[in-house]
Write a protein that holds these residues in place. Structure first.
Motif: not given
Length: 94
Positions: A1-10, A37-41
């Motif tokens: 799982m990625t950090a929420p800020t990374v997820d938000a940026a992506i 889009v959720e596959e891009y982490t």
């Protein structure tokens, strides 16, 4: 799982131009079973002068953005993240 800020940026970057990214993947015959889009982490971003380059990647694909415009997509290679010039893996528009 990625950090929420990374997820938000992506998600922000991909969601802004999802139709252009979709067309780019389709054009490069990389669409596969669809565009999720959720596959891009992963995200890697750097400045070169006044131009921001950003690579957003999944486990299998990478999309290069110049500023906020998607310009190329390729099969993801792990070595591109540690490369001196990650953009060299992509074809840049002239």
């Amino acid at each position: 799982m990625t950090a929420p800020t990374v997820d938000a940026a992506i998600h922000e970057l991909m969601d802004l131009v999802w139709n252009v990214v979709y067309d780019l993947l389709e054009e490069r015959d990389l669409l596969g079973d669809g565009f999720f889009v959720e596959e891009y982490t992963g995200i890697h971003s750097w400045l070169d002068g006044s131009v921001r380059y950003t690579v957003v990647h999944s486990r299998t694909l990478a999309v290069l953005f110049v500023d906020t415009r998607p310009v190329d997509a390729i099969v993801f290679h792990h070595e591109l993240l540690g490369a001196d010039d990650p953009a060299s893996y992509f074809t840049l528009p002239r």
